[in-house]
Motif scaffolding. Structure first.
Motif, PDB file in Angstrom:
ATOM      1  N   GLY A 127      62.764  14.937 -19.487  1.00 37.15           N
ATOM      2  CA  GLY A 127      63.515  14.487 -18.321  1.00 37.15           C
ATOM      3  C   GLY A 127      62.602  14.145 -17.168  1.00 37.15           C
ATOM      4  N   ALA A 128      61.579  14.981 -16.948  1.00 34.80           N
ATOM      5  CA  ALA A 128      60.623  14.708 -15.883  1.00 34.80           C
ATOM      6  C   ALA A 128      59.822  13.448 -16.179  1.00 34.80           C
ATOM      7  N   LEU A 129      59.489  13.242 -17.452  1.00 31.66           N
ATOM      8  CA  LEU A 129      58.733  12.054 -17.846  1.00 31.66           C
ATOM      9  C   LEU A 129      59.565  10.796 -17.627  1.00 31.66           C
ATOM     10  N   PHE A 130      60.857  10.863 -17.956  1.00 29.29           N
ATOM     11  CA  PHE A 130      61.746   9.729 -17.702  1.00 29.29           C
ATOM     12  C   PHE A 130      61.743   9.382 -16.212  1.00 29.29           C
ATOM     13  N   THR A 131      61.744  10.408 -15.364  1.00 28.31           N
ATOM     14  CA  THR A 131      61.731  10.173 -13.920  1.00 28.31           C
ATOM     15  C   THR A 131      60.458   9.452 -13.501  1.00 28.31           C
ATOM     16  N   LYS A 132      59.319   9.890 -14.023  1.00 29.98           N
ATOM     17  CA  LYS A 132      58.045   9.264 -13.685  1.00 29.98           C
ATOM     18  C   LYS A 132      57.992   7.817 -14.169  1.00 29.98           C
ATOM     19  N   VAL A 133      58.444   7.600 -15.409  1.00 29.00           N
ATOM     20  CA  VAL A 133      58.410   6.247 -15.967  1.00 29.00           C
ATOM     21  C   VAL A 133      59.357   5.333 -15.199  1.00 29.00           C
TER      22      VAL A 133
ATOM     23  N   ILE B  49      57.603  -0.913 -19.059  1.00 33.98           N
ATOM     24  CA  ILE B  49      58.720  -0.915 -20.006  1.00 33.98           C
ATOM     25  C   ILE B  49      58.251  -0.437 -21.376  1.00 33.98           C
ATOM     26  N   GLU B  50      57.076  -0.890 -21.795  1.00 33.43           N
ATOM     27  CA  GLU B  50      56.543  -0.450 -23.088  1.00 33.43           C
ATOM     28  C   GLU B  50      56.299   1.059 -23.092  1.00 33.43           C
ATOM     29  N   LYS B  51      55.821   1.583 -21.973  1.00 34.19           N
ATOM     30  CA  LYS B  51      55.619   3.033 -21.879  1.00 34.19           C
ATOM     31  C   LYS B  51      56.957   3.758 -21.962  1.00 34.19           C
TER      32      LYS B  51
ATOM     33  N   PRO C 175      66.163   5.398 -22.957  1.00 37.39           N
ATOM     34  CA  PRO C 175      67.228   4.467 -23.351  1.00 37.39           C
ATOM     35  C   PRO C 175      67.123   3.119 -22.650  1.00 37.39           C
ATOM     36  N   ALA C 176      67.457   2.064 -23.384  1.00 39.34           N
ATOM     37  CA  ALA C 176      67.360   0.710 -22.838  1.00 39.34           C
ATOM     38  C   ALA C 176      68.249   0.543 -21.606  1.00 39.34           C
ATOM     39  N   ASP C 177      69.411   1.194 -21.592  1.00 39.91           N
ATOM     40  CA  ASP C 177      70.307   1.094 -20.435  1.00 39.91           C
ATOM     41  C   ASP C 177      69.645   1.676 -19.188  1.00 39.91           C
ATOM     42  N   ASN C 178      68.899   2.758 -19.361  1.00 40.97           N
ATOM     43  CA  ASN C 178      68.190   3.351 -18.218  1.00 40.97           C
ATOM     44  C   ASN C 178      67.152   2.390 -17.660  1.00 40.97           C
TER      45      ASN C 178
END
Length: 250
Positions: free
Chosen positions: A22-28, A53-55, A62-65
Motif C-alpha cells: 500500500g505504501a509502495l502504491f502511494t509512492k508510485v 507507469i512501467e514501475k 491496478p490499471a484503474d489506479n
C-alpha cells in the motif's frame, strides 16, 4: 556481484508485505502524478511518465489506479502539489547518502529525514556535500534465465549501453546514460531480450567498505528512510560485506 545487484537482491528477498505494498502504491502514484503534471498525460510523449507507469505495473498497481492518478494530475483540479527535494547526508561509518523525496510539506519531510539520520548516528549535510559522489544513470535489468549473457551484453553495447554487469546470480544489469535509457530498452526488446525493468537511478562512483556492524547500521538507516511516505529513493555508497549480505538476503 555489483553493489547495485546486492541492493536489488536484498529488496527482492525481503518481499513486499500488504502494508508495504500500500505504501509502495502511494509512492508510485506520487511519481506518476509529478511526471504527468510536468510533462502531460500521454506516456508516448512523456518519457518520465512512461517509466513511472512501467514501475507501477511491475508492482501490480491496478490499471484503474494509474488512470485515475494521471487524470487527476492533468485535469486542472485540486490535485495535490508535490515538490521534489534531494537531501544529502552522512550515515554510519561516514557513508554518503542521497535521499530523493516528493512532498507537499517541506518542513515535515525535512524533520523526518533529519530525525532518521540523527537516530542512526549520522547527520544531514548541505546541498552538494555528497551528491558529487554519485552520477545519474539509466539501469535496465534482464533476467538471466533463458538468455545468453554474452549475446545480451553485445546487443546492449551495440544499442549504446555504457556498461553491462553479467556477474549477478539472477539478473544482468545494463547501464546507460539517462538520455539513452529508452533507446537501449527499445533496442533490446526489438532483439527479443526480456527486459524486466528500466529506470533512471543514481549510482555511486565509488563504494566504501564498512565492517559488518557499521554495514548493518547503514542498512537499517536506508530501510527506515525508505519507509517514510515522502521518500521515493535512497542511494548510499557503501558496499555490503558478504556475511551481512548472506544474512539479510538469505
Amino acid at each position: 556481484m555489483s553493489g547495485h545487484s546486492k541492493w536489488s537482491t536484498i529488496k527482492r528477498a525481503k518481499g513486499i508485505t500488504d502494508a508495504k505494498r500500500g505504501a509502495l502504491f502511494t509512492k508510485v502514484a506520487r511519481e506518476i502524478s509529478v511526471a504527468a503534471r510536468q510533462g502531460g498525460g500521454d506516456p508516448d510523449a512523456n518519457y518520465r511518465l512512461r517509466l513511472a507507469i512501467e514501475k507501477a505495473r511491475s508492482v501490480n498497481m491496478p490499471a484503474d489506479n494509474i488512470k485515475r492518478t494521471i487524470d487527476k494530475a492533468t485535469g486542472g483540479g485540486e490535485a495535490e502539489q508535490y515538490e521534489e527535494i534531494v537531501y544529502e547526508g552522512y550515515g554510519p561509518g561516514g557513508v554518503a547518502v542521497l535521499v530523493e523525496a516528493q512532498t507537499d510539506n517541506r518542513n515535515r519531510t525535512a524533520a523526518e529525514v533529519r530525525s532518521m539520520f540523527t537516530k542512526a548516528g549520522g547527520q544531514l549535510a548541505g546541498s552538494g556535500a555528497v551528491a558529487w559522489q554519485f552520477e545519474p544513470r539509466g539501469l535496465i535489468e534482464v533476467p538471466r534465465d533463458g538468455v545468453d549473457a554474452d549475446e545480451v551484453a553485445l546487443s546492449a553495447i551495440d544499442a549504446g549501453a555504457e556498461d553491462v554487469d553479467t556477474d549477478g546470480e539472477d539478473r544482468i544489469e545494463i547501464y546507460t546514460t539517462p538520455h539513452d535509457l529508452e533507446t537501449v530498452r527499445r533496442a533490446l526488446e526489438a532483439a527479443g531480450v526480456p527486459v524486466e525493468s528500466a529506470e533512471s537511478t543514481m549510482v555511486a562512483k565509488q563504494t566504501v567498505e564498512l565492517d559488518s556492524s557499521k554495514a548493518r547500521q547503514a542498512l537499517r538507516l536506508v530501510e527506515q528512510l525508505e519507509d517514510l511516505d515522502d521518500v521515493q529513493r535512497v542511494t548510499a555508497n557503501f558496499d555490503i560485506p558478504e556475511d551481512v549480505y548472506a544474512e539479510v538476503a538469505g
